[in-house]
Design a protein around this motif. Structure first.
Motif, mmCIF file in Angstrom:
data_model
loop_
_atom_site.group_PDB
_atom_site.id
_atom_site.type_symbol
_atom_site.label_atom_id
_atom_site.label_comp_id
_atom_site.label_asym_id
_atom_site.label_seq_id
_atom_site.Cartn_x
_atom_site.Cartn_y
_atom_site.Cartn_z
ATOM 1 N N TYR A 167 0.858 -1.197 0.000
ATOM 2 C CA TYR A 167 0.000 0.000 0.000
ATOM 3 C C TYR A 167 0.888 1.238 0.000
ATOM 4 C CZ TYR A 167 -3.565 -3.409 1.022
ATOM 5 O OH TYR A 167 -4.390 -4.500 0.938
ATOM 6 N N ILE A 168 0.560 2.164 -0.902
ATOM 7 C CA ILE A 168 1.375 3.374 -1.014
ATOM 8 C C ILE A 168 0.483 4.612 -0.909
ATOM 9 C CG2 ILE A 168 1.372 3.041 -3.572
ATOM 10 C CD1 ILE A 168 3.927 4.778 -3.575
ATOM 11 N N HIS A 169 0.932 5.572 -0.121
ATOM 12 C CA HIS A 169 0.147 6.800 0.063
ATOM 13 C C HIS A 169 0.082 7.558 -1.268
ATOM 14 C CE1 HIS A 169 -1.364 10.562 1.613
ATOM 15 N NE2 HIS A 169 -1.429 10.062 2.842
ATOM 16 N N VAL A 170 -1.134 8.015 -1.587
ATOM 17 C CA VAL A 170 -1.348 8.675 -2.889
ATOM 18 C C VAL A 170 -0.502 9.948 -3.028
ATOM 19 C CG1 VAL A 170 -3.408 9.957 -2.109
ATOM 20 C CG2 VAL A 170 -3.188 9.335 -4.524
ATOM 21 N N MET A 171 -0.149 10.599 -1.914
ATOM 22 C CA MET A 171 0.693 11.800 -2.039
ATOM 23 C C MET A 171 2.141 11.429 -2.355
ATOM 24 S SD MET A 171 -1.329 14.255 -2.033
ATOM 25 C CE MET A 171 -0.075 15.508 -2.292
ATOM 26 N N ASP A 172 2.598 10.287 -1.843
ATOM 27 C CA ASP A 172 3.922 9.810 -2.245
ATOM 28 C C ASP A 172 3.922 9.491 -3.742
ATOM 29 O OD1 ASP A 172 5.617 9.907 -0.009
ATOM 30 O OD2 ASP A 172 4.792 8.053 0.811
ATOM 31 N N LEU A 173 2.839 8.877 -4.174
ATOM 32 C CA LEU A 173 2.706 8.529 -5.598
ATOM 33 C C LEU A 173 2.735 9.805 -6.442
ATOM 34 C CD1 LEU A 173 2.172 5.802 -6.971
ATOM 35 C CD2 LEU A 173 -0.248 6.336 -6.940
ATOM 36 N N ALA A 174 1.994 10.819 -5.993
ATOM 37 C CA ALA A 174 1.937 12.096 -6.720
ATOM 38 C C ALA A 174 3.346 12.691 -6.835
ATOM 39 C CB ALA A 174 0.994 13.056 -5.998
ATOM 40 N N LYS A 175 4.103 12.624 -5.758
ATOM 41 C CA LYS A 175 5.483 13.167 -5.781
ATOM 42 C C LYS A 175 6.345 12.402 -6.785
ATOM 43 C CE LYS A 175 5.856 15.208 -1.197
ATOM 44 N NZ LYS A 175 4.594 14.989 -0.519
ATOM 45 N N GLY A 176 6.094 11.105 -6.890
ATOM 46 C CA GLY A 176 6.827 10.281 -7.864
ATOM 47 C C GLY A 176 6.603 10.778 -9.288
ATOM 48 N N HIS A 177 5.382 11.250 -9.567
ATOM 49 C CA HIS A 177 5.086 11.775 -10.911
ATOM 50 C C HIS A 177 5.852 13.068 -11.187
ATOM 51 C CE1 HIS A 177 1.842 8.916 -10.467
ATOM 52 N NE2 HIS A 177 1.604 9.010 -11.757
ATOM 53 N N VAL A 178 5.960 13.925 -10.169
ATOM 54 C CA VAL A 178 6.686 15.184 -10.362
ATOM 55 C C VAL A 178 8.161 14.875 -10.661
ATOM 56 C CG1 VAL A 178 7.449 17.312 -9.224
ATOM 57 C CG2 VAL A 178 5.095 16.502 -8.924
ATOM 58 N N LEU A 179 8.718 13.924 -9.927
ATOM 59 C CA LEU A 179 10.131 13.595 -10.143
ATOM 60 C C LEU A 179 10.342 12.894 -11.483
ATOM 61 C CD1 LEU A 179 11.170 12.582 -6.524
ATOM 62 C CD2 LEU A 179 11.715 14.680 -7.752
ATOM 63 N N ALA A 180 9.376 12.077 -11.890
ATOM 64 C CA ALA A 180 9.495 11.417 -13.206
ATOM 65 C C ALA A 180 9.424 12.456 -14.321
ATOM 66 C CB ALA A 180 8.391 10.374 -13.363
ATOM 67 N N LEU A 181 8.591 13.454 -14.114
ATOM 68 C CA LEU A 181 8.478 14.534 -15.099
ATOM 69 C C LEU A 181 9.776 15.331 -15.167
ATOM 70 C CD1 LEU A 181 6.137 15.446 -16.837
ATOM 71 C CD2 LEU A 181 5.346 16.862 -14.942
ATOM 72 N N ASP A 182 10.318 15.689 -14.007
ATOM 73 C CA ASP A 182 11.603 16.407 -13.972
ATOM 74 C C ASP A 182 12.654 15.606 -14.737
ATOM 75 O OD1 ASP A 182 10.450 18.251 -12.274
ATOM 76 O OD2 ASP A 182 11.477 17.556 -10.464
ATOM 77 N N LEU A 240 5.536 8.162 3.551
ATOM 78 C CA LEU A 240 4.409 8.149 4.487
ATOM 79 C C LEU A 240 4.058 6.716 4.883
ATOM 80 C CD1 LEU A 240 2.373 10.941 2.654
ATOM 81 C CD2 LEU A 240 3.836 11.161 4.673
ATOM 82 N N ASP A 241 3.853 6.526 6.196
ATOM 83 C CA ASP A 241 3.651 5.164 6.698
ATOM 84 C C ASP A 241 2.172 4.775 6.717
ATOM 85 O OD1 ASP A 241 2.635 6.585 8.809
ATOM 86 O OD2 ASP A 241 4.385 6.293 10.094
ATOM 87 N N ILE A 242 1.948 3.549 7.119
ATOM 88 C CA ILE A 242 0.598 2.981 7.099
ATOM 89 C C ILE A 242 -0.352 3.760 8.034
ATOM 90 C CG2 ILE A 242 1.259 1.221 8.754
ATOM 91 C CD1 ILE A 242 -0.585 -0.689 7.586
ATOM 92 N N GLU A 243 0.184 4.287 9.149
ATOM 93 C CA GLU A 243 -0.660 5.072 10.075
ATOM 94 C C GLU A 243 -1.154 6.339 9.368
ATOM 95 O OE1 GLU A 243 2.364 3.779 11.117
ATOM 96 O OE2 GLU A 243 1.434 2.192 12.321
ATOM 97 N N THR A 244 -0.248 6.993 8.650
ATOM 98 C CA THR A 244 -0.635 8.225 7.928
ATOM 99 C C THR A 244 -1.614 7.894 6.809
ATOM 100 O OG1 THR A 244 1.601 8.948 8.395
ATOM 101 C CG2 THR A 244 0.334 10.306 6.852
ATOM 102 N N MET A 245 -1.381 6.769 6.111
ATOM 103 C CA MET A 245 -2.316 6.370 5.036
ATOM 104 C C MET A 245 -3.722 6.247 5.605
ATOM 105 S SD MET A 245 -0.108 3.395 3.107
ATOM 106 C CE MET A 245 1.671 3.464 3.154
ATOM 107 N N CYS A 246 -3.827 5.585 6.769
ATOM 108 C CA CYS A 246 -5.152 5.346 7.358
ATOM 109 C C CYS A 246 -5.735 6.634 7.925
ATOM 110 C CB CYS A 246 -5.063 4.281 8.453
ATOM 111 S SG CYS A 246 -4.625 2.655 7.821
ATOM 112 N N SER A 247 -4.932 7.431 8.616
ATOM 113 C CA SER A 247 -5.524 8.630 9.236
ATOM 114 C C SER A 247 -5.912 9.646 8.167
ATOM 115 C CB SER A 247 -4.621 9.225 10.314
ATOM 116 O OG SER A 247 -3.365 9.494 9.779
ATOM 117 N N ASP A 248 -5.151 9.756 7.097
ATOM 118 C CA ASP A 248 -5.530 10.694 6.026
ATOM 119 C C ASP A 248 -6.796 10.216 5.304
ATOM 120 O OD1 ASP A 248 -3.470 12.391 6.641
ATOM 121 O OD2 ASP A 248 -2.144 11.716 5.034
ATOM 122 N N ALA A 249 -6.879 8.910 5.065
ATOM 123 C CA ALA A 249 -8.091 8.377 4.407
ATOM 124 C C ALA A 249 -9.311 8.640 5.297
ATOM 125 C CB ALA A 249 -7.936 6.879 4.147
ATOM 126 N N TRP A 250 -9.133 8.457 6.604
ATOM 127 C CA TRP A 250 -10.252 8.648 7.537
ATOM 128 C C TRP A 250 -10.663 10.124 7.609
ATOM 129 C CZ3 TRP A 250 -14.275 6.585 9.171
ATOM 130 C CH2 TRP A 250 -14.928 7.012 10.333
#
Ligand code: NAD
Ligand code: UFG
Length: 343
Positions: free
Chosen positions: A237-252, A322-332
């Motif tokens: 499971y990967i936090h969507v904001m980490d994923l979003a950052k991956g796109h910015v770096l791939a674009l760079d 971002l860890d699993i706790e942040t994934m869950c608390s942000d989703a909640w």
């Protein structure tokens, strides 16, 4: 460098697209969004505007509408495309394969042809760990075999990857990134945007969230007899904001490269969690009980799937933070703020 680059984001109103729009804008990219709202609403883009305090250029269009694409390329000097637009429900793809191939594969071909005509040859494609089928080893590296897919959705992702490889072979000016996502979860920390599937969710995390909110009364755990620590399936499971950052770096990376290439990268955390570990983490983050029953295995599921993330780190200097706790608390937080509850 980023300030004067314009990115066309297809599917930008969707779950991953909307979070990536925020990250692109906050990192100085200009964006143009195209979405036909097949699986999203205008609200997500309104929220992106609120978070970023900007006004978006939005085209409510279908990627299969070549005249609309032509107009967008004529009106904007598009430097690169991030191509999220597509249908993604595995079960639905089995029932409606032609709809999936038409939208995902047919739509991508139309987009590529128009991009090529306009001279825009920089593209990031939303691929998926699903292209690996049943993994031959864990963690999964990018050079593990692909194509042994088990449903039309997965096959459509594999086919688009192949089409992009062939496109590059024919014209090596193309700079393409195939980003293979593992299991995106979580939401923007503001609670303004997040995952909001129509109907009963297919995926674990939105399902758990709806049980926690009282909208659904219990989770069905699909199998507890896998060869895993507690018998339930393991995913990365990967936090969507980490994923979003991956796109910015791939674009760079693509926009500063002098030569064309097809870069294939896994975006995951490299760690796997079981269904029951996710249930426990979500119960803790939300303070709610998550009742569940153990059911039969879901057809087509694999026991474990997690990424080798060394390539992303080495080439893009990216790793999930971002860890699993942040994934869950942000989703909640997203669920609570948007009062999805019915009880
Ligand atoms: P999503 O459904 O929330 O977003 C996709 C967006 O594309 C939606 O807003 C939808 O309205 C739009 N769209 C669909 N067909 C379109 C068309 N023909 N023209 C214009 N817009 C169209 O899905 P998501 O979770 O944000 O996924 C984004 C991409 O990432 C998809 O390609 C998906 O296959 C891929 N992906 C998602 C996951 C996941 O678990 N969420 C995992 C791996 C890969
Ligand atoms: N699960 C349950 N109950 C549910 C839903 C899921 O027990 O109600 C279990 C599944 O059996 C699996 C795990 O939770 O063990 C994760 O299932 P998801 O449906 O959330 O995710 P998948 O790994 O099956 O698939 C997702 C996307 C695919 C994508 C893949 C890899 O749905 O499109 O991740 O990126 F290809």
């Amino acid at each position: 460098m980023r300030q004067n680059k314009t990115i066309l984001v297809t599917g930008g109103a969707g779950y991953i697209g909307s979070h990536t729009c925020v990250e692109l804008i906050q990192n100085g990219y200009q964006i143009v969004v195209l979405d036909n709202y097949l699986n999203s609403t205008k609200l997500a883009l309104k929220r992106v505007e609120e978070i970023t305090q900007t006004s978006l250029k939005i085209y409510p269009q279908d990627i299969r509408n070549k005249m609309a694409l032509r107009q967008i390329f004529a009106q904007h000097n598009i430097d690169a495309i991030i191509h999220f637009a597509g249908l993604k429900a595995v079960g639905e793809s089995v029932a409606k394969p032609l709809t999936y191939y038409d939208n995902n594969v047919g739509g991508s071909i139309i987009l590529l042809k128009e991009a090529q005509k306009a001279g825009c040859k920089n593209l990031i494609f939303s691929s998926s760990a699903t292209v690996y089928g049943t993994p031959e080893k864990l963690p999964i590296t990018e050079n593990c075999p692909t194509g042994n897919t088990t449903n039309p959705y997965g096959t459509s992702k594999f086919m688009i990857e192949e089409i992009l490889q062939d496109t590059y072979q024919a014209d090596q000016a193309w700079k393409i990134a195939l980003l293979r996502y593992f299991n995106p979860v979580g939401a923007h920390a503001s609670g303004k945007i997040g995952e909001n599937p129509n109907g009963i969710p297919n995926n674990l995390m939105p399902f758990i969230a709806q049980v926690a909110s009282g909208k659904l009364n219990h989770l069905e755990v699909f199998g507890n007899d896998y060869d895993t620590l507690d018998g339930t399936g393991i995913r990365d499971y990967i936090h969507v904001m980490d994923l979003a950052k991956g796109h910015v770096l791939a674009l760079d990376y693509l926009l500063t490269k002098s030569k064309g290439e097809v870069l294939t990268v896994n975006l995951g955390t490299g760690k796997g969690y079981s269904v029951l570990q996710m249930v426990k983490a979500f119960a803790k983050a939300s303070g709610k009980k998550i009742p569940y029953t153990i059911e039969d295995r879901r057809p087509g599921d694999i026991a474990s799937c997690f990424a080798d993330v060394n390539k992303a780190h080495k080439i893009l200097n990216w790793h999930a933070e971002l860890d699993i706790e942040t994934m869950c608390s942000d989703a909640w937080r997203f669920i609570e703020k948007n009062s999805v509850k019915t009880s």
